[in-house]
Design an enzyme around this catalytic site. Structure first.
Site, PDB file in Angstrom:
ATOM      1  N   CYS A   1      -4.654   5.652  18.282  1.00 47.15           N
ATOM      2  CA  CYS A   1      -3.943   6.793  17.694  1.00 47.15           C
ATOM      3  C   CYS A   1      -4.961   7.766  17.122  1.00 47.15           C
ATOM      4  O   CYS A   1      -5.968   7.355  16.551  1.00 47.15           O
ATOM      5  CB  CYS A   1      -3.004   6.314  16.582  1.00 47.15           C
ATOM      6  SG  CYS A   1      -2.009   7.651  15.891  1.00 47.15           S
TER       7      CYS A   1
ATOM      8  N   CYS B   1       9.153  -4.065  19.044  1.00 40.38           N
ATOM      9  CA  CYS B   1       8.323  -2.941  18.578  1.00 40.38           C
ATOM     10  C   CYS B   1       7.318  -2.625  19.681  1.00 40.38           C
ATOM     11  O   CYS B   1       6.594  -3.513  20.136  1.00 40.38           O
ATOM     12  CB  CYS B   1       7.610  -3.352  17.289  1.00 40.38           C
ATOM     13  SG  CYS B   1       6.428  -2.112  16.718  1.00 40.38           S
TER      14      CYS B   1
ATOM     15  N   CYS C   1      -4.304   8.178   9.827  1.00 38.64           N
ATOM     16  CA  CYS C   1      -3.805   7.820   8.499  1.00 38.64           C
ATOM     17  C   CYS C   1      -4.761   6.768   7.923  1.00 38.64           C
ATOM     18  O   CYS C   1      -5.074   5.782   8.594  1.00 38.64           O
ATOM     19  CB  CYS C   1      -2.397   7.264   8.604  1.00 38.64           C
ATOM     20  SG  CYS C   1      -1.284   8.390   9.446  1.00 38.64           S
TER      21      CYS C   1
ATOM     22  N   CYS D   1      -4.013   2.765   7.855  1.00 37.47           N
ATOM     23  CA  CYS D   1      -3.493   2.120   9.077  1.00 37.47           C
ATOM     24  C   CYS D   1      -4.631   1.655   9.974  1.00 37.47           C
ATOM     25  O   CYS D   1      -5.537   2.435  10.290  1.00 37.47           O
ATOM     26  CB  CYS D   1      -2.618   3.131   9.815  1.00 37.47           C
ATOM     27  SG  CYS D   1      -2.123   2.592  11.465  1.00 37.47           S
TER      28      CYS D   1
ATOM     29  N   CYS E   1       3.466  -3.782  10.624  1.00 38.31           N
ATOM     30  CA  CYS E   1       3.237  -2.338  10.649  1.00 38.31           C
ATOM     31  C   CYS E   1       1.810  -2.026  10.246  1.00 38.31           C
ATOM     32  O   CYS E   1       1.338  -2.484   9.206  1.00 38.31           O
ATOM     33  CB  CYS E   1       4.137  -1.632   9.637  1.00 38.31           C
ATOM     34  SG  CYS E   1       5.836  -1.607  10.100  1.00 38.31           S
TER      35      CYS E   1
ATOM     36  N   GLU F   1      -0.364  -3.386  22.120  1.00 38.61           N
ATOM     37  CA  GLU F   1       0.391  -4.495  21.569  1.00 38.61           C
ATOM     38  C   GLU F   1       1.862  -4.158  21.478  1.00 38.61           C
ATOM     39  O   GLU F   1       2.235  -3.003  21.272  1.00 38.61           O
ATOM     40  CB  GLU F   1      -0.146  -4.834  20.172  1.00 38.61           C
ATOM     41  CG  GLU F   1      -1.499  -5.516  20.252  1.00 38.61           C
ATOM     42  CD  GLU F   1      -2.451  -5.080  19.174  1.00 38.61           C
ATOM     43  OE1 GLU F   1      -2.553  -3.872  18.933  1.00 38.61           O
ATOM     44  OE2 GLU F   1      -3.081  -5.957  18.577  1.00 38.61           O
TER      45      GLU F   1
HETATM   46  N1  SAH Z   1       2.683   6.612  14.408  1.00 35.19           N
HETATM   47  C1  SAH Z   1       4.011   6.462  13.975  1.00 35.19           C
HETATM   48  C2  SAH Z   1       4.605   5.118  14.343  1.00 35.19           C
HETATM   49  C3  SAH Z   1       3.706   3.923  14.225  1.00 35.19           C
HETATM   50  S1  SAH Z   1       3.224   3.449  12.620  1.00 35.19           S
HETATM   51  C4  SAH Z   1       4.126   6.692  12.479  1.00 35.19           C
HETATM   52  O1  SAH Z   1       3.106   6.788  11.826  1.00 35.19           O
HETATM   53  O2  SAH Z   1       5.240   6.817  12.006  1.00 35.19           O
HETATM   54  C5  SAH Z   1       4.712   2.674  11.997  1.00 35.19           C
HETATM   55  C6  SAH Z   1       4.817   2.638  10.493  1.00 35.19           C
HETATM   56  O3  SAH Z   1       3.838   1.770   9.924  1.00 35.19           O
HETATM   57  C7  SAH Z   1       4.605   3.987   9.815  1.00 35.19           C
HETATM   58  O4  SAH Z   1       5.653   4.248   8.924  1.00 35.19           O
HETATM   59  C8  SAH Z   1       3.305   3.804   9.049  1.00 35.19           C
HETATM   60  O5  SAH Z   1       3.281   4.607   7.890  1.00 35.19           O
HETATM   61  C9  SAH Z   1       3.362   2.333   8.726  1.00 35.19           C
HETATM   62  N2  SAH Z   1       2.074   1.714   8.417  1.00 35.19           N
HETATM   63  C10 SAH Z   1       0.862   2.012   8.902  1.00 35.19           C
HETATM   64  N3  SAH Z   1      -0.073   1.192   8.384  1.00 35.19           N
HETATM   65  C11 SAH Z   1       0.574   0.332   7.562  1.00 35.19           C
HETATM   66  C12 SAH Z   1       0.160  -0.775   6.755  1.00 35.19           C
HETATM   67  N4  SAH Z   1      -1.086  -1.190   6.734  1.00 35.19           N
HETATM   68  N5  SAH Z   1       1.120  -1.416   6.043  1.00 35.19           N
HETATM   69  C13 SAH Z   1       2.409  -1.047   6.102  1.00 35.19           C
HETATM   70  N6  SAH Z   1       2.859  -0.042   6.865  1.00 35.19           N
HETATM   71  C14 SAH Z   1       1.944   0.660   7.585  1.00 35.19           C
HETATM   72 FE1  SF4 Z   2      -1.142   6.691  13.959  1.00 26.89          FE
HETATM   73 FE2  SF4 Z   2      -1.131   4.632  12.251  1.00 26.89          FE
HETATM   74 FE3  SF4 Z   2      -0.798   7.128  11.359  1.00 26.89          FE
HETATM   75 FE4  SF4 Z   2       1.164   5.984  12.775  1.00 26.89          FE
HETATM   76  S1  SF4 Z   2       0.421   5.314  10.781  1.00 26.89           S
HETATM   77  S2  SF4 Z   2       0.338   8.067  13.027  1.00 26.89           S
HETATM   78  S3  SF4 Z   2      -0.063   4.733  14.217  1.00 26.89           S
HETATM   79  S4  SF4 Z   2      -2.649   6.320  12.346  1.00 26.89           S
END
Ligand code: SAH
Ligand code: SF4
Length: 373
Positions: A123, A116, A127, A130, A346, A99
């Site tokens: 991934c 974006c 986390c 996410c 995000c 996406e």
């Molecule tokens: N993998 C990289 C970039 C993609 S995620 C990273 O983790 O930085 C981009 C951002 O979205 C990150 O700061 C992550 O912490 C945030 N993020 C992930 N899940 C989210 C959610 N459900 N709500 C708000 N931000 C989120």
């Molecule tokens: Fe991967 Fe989501 Fe963690 Fe970013 S926030 S490193 S996309 S699992």
């Protein structure tokens, strides 16, 4: 088999032209046509001699990500579901979907759009808050597939483009775990003869892959660095970001301190606010302490809903958190992600079909007083 041109550098295209007995500068012309003029069809590259265009058509290919679906948000952003099929000989699994999101500036004096993009399909970092993590890692994207997401969005939105384009590597994937392809794409994005974006307009966000940050520090042309902090101590970060066990806060923040910054540059720290988990006043105070000697800016991102066991923070806790940081001299902003109604925000990029989107629409919270991403 046809040679894929999308993602190739000037040097690679010069070498290709030379290998065909053409002057090397023809490679520069192809590079410029592809990335700067956004001509994705050899027949339209009319500054090339007809014989070379024929050779390119016979032996080369430009495989743009295919727009499988567009989702339009009420806030003007557009989420693209992109099918990546650059190599038809790849096994079906390698032909993935990712996406990208196009976000027009909605302010009155709008002069930019932000795109974006994804760097991996899925991934592996896991986390817990996410949705992309739920996909697991399918595969790394190629440089062409990464740069192609920017080109396809610019092309699709060509009637609506404003003078400035920002790119954020914040879609699916961890960019620093696909370092070579990401940097090859970033060099094309930042090259004035390529896509021509300013380095300060391209931001790479990482979950904190320390060796990757150290490698990035050595690059001569770099995007801006954003680090997903998301917690105020190791215990808390371990609980939501298993990567913290490998690169704990002290090691991560050391790498940030050593990251070369210009006089007015800073590192952006993203902090996803999870209601009742990391949004207390003492968290804010600890964050201020952690960042005390790093030129930094904090983007507070209220958690975007997904089918995961977390809560959005209350407006009161968001405001209080921000205020504590400001009082302690830390630049802090609240970022309400765009496109929540189309699951484009995000952490929501997980190939969810429209059914899921409709089901979520009722949950969307908005706050006019907050800044948008
Ligand atoms: N993998 C990289 C970039 C993609 S995620 C990273 O983790 O930085 C981009 C951002 O979205 C990150 O700061 C992550 O912490 C945030 N993020 C992930 N899940 C989210 C959610 N459900 N709500 C708000 N931000 C989120
Ligand atoms: Fe991967 Fe989501 Fe963690 Fe970013 S926030 S490193 S996309 S699992």
């Amino acid at each position: 088999m046809a040679i894929e041109l999308l993602g190739k550098s000037t040097e690679e295209l010069r070498a290709l032209a030379a290998s065909w007995g053409e002057p090397a500068y023809r490679g520069d012309q192809i590079y410029h046509a592809l990335y700067s003029e956004r001509l994705f069809d050899f027949a339209r590259m009319t500054n090339l001699p007809a014989a070379l265009r024929e050779k390119l058509s016979a032996e080369g290919r430009i495989t743009m990500p295919r727009i499988a679906r567009r989702y339009h948000s009420a806030d003007g952003s557009v989420r693209y579901l992109l099918a990546l099929e650059s190599d038809a000989t790849l096994p079906a699994l390698a032909r993935v979907q990712v996406e990208a999101v196009f976000m027009p500036d909605t302010k009155e004096d709008a002069r930019r759009q932000t795109i974006c993009i994804s760097t991996q399909a899925g991934c592996a970092v896991d986390c817990h808050f996410c949705l992309t993590a739920v996909l697991g890692l399918n595969r790394n994207l190629t440089a062409g597939e990464i740069v192609g997401q920017v080109l396809v969005a610019l092309d699709d939105q060509r009637e609506h483009l404003l003078p400035q384009t920002n790119v954020v590597l914040m879609g699916q994937g961890e960019p620093l775990l696909n370092f070579d392809a990401v940097m090859a794409a970033v060099r094309i994005l930042l090259d004035p003869r390529g896509v021509g974006l300013a380095p300060r307009h391209v931001t790479l966000s990482t979950s904190g892959i320390v060796p990757g940050i150290e490698r990035l520090a050595k690059e001569t042309v770099r995007p801006k660095l954003a680090v997903s902090l998301n917690a105020s101590n190791d215990e808390q970060r371990d609980a939501i970001m298993p990567i913290n066990r490998k690169y704990p806060l002290a090691v991560l923040l050391d790498a940030c301190r050593n990251f070369p910054l210009g006089p007015r540059e800073f590192i952006t720290f993203e902090y996803v606010l999870l209601g009742g988990f990391n949004d207390a006043p003492e968290d804010a105070r600890r964050v201020a302490k952690l960042l005390a000697n790093i030129p930094s800016k904090v983007n507070l991102i209220p958690w975007n809903p997904g089918d995961l066991p977390y809560k959005r923070p209350t407006q009161k806790s968001i405001d209080a958190f921000k205020q504590i940081l400001l009082d302690k001299g830390v630049f802090a902003f609240v970022r309400i992600s765009r496109g929540q109604d189309i699951m484009a925000a995000c952490g929501q990029l997980a190939l969810i079909e429209s059914k899921g989107i409709e089901a979520k629409e009722g949950e969307i919270l908005r706050s006019a007083q907050n800044d948008t991403l």
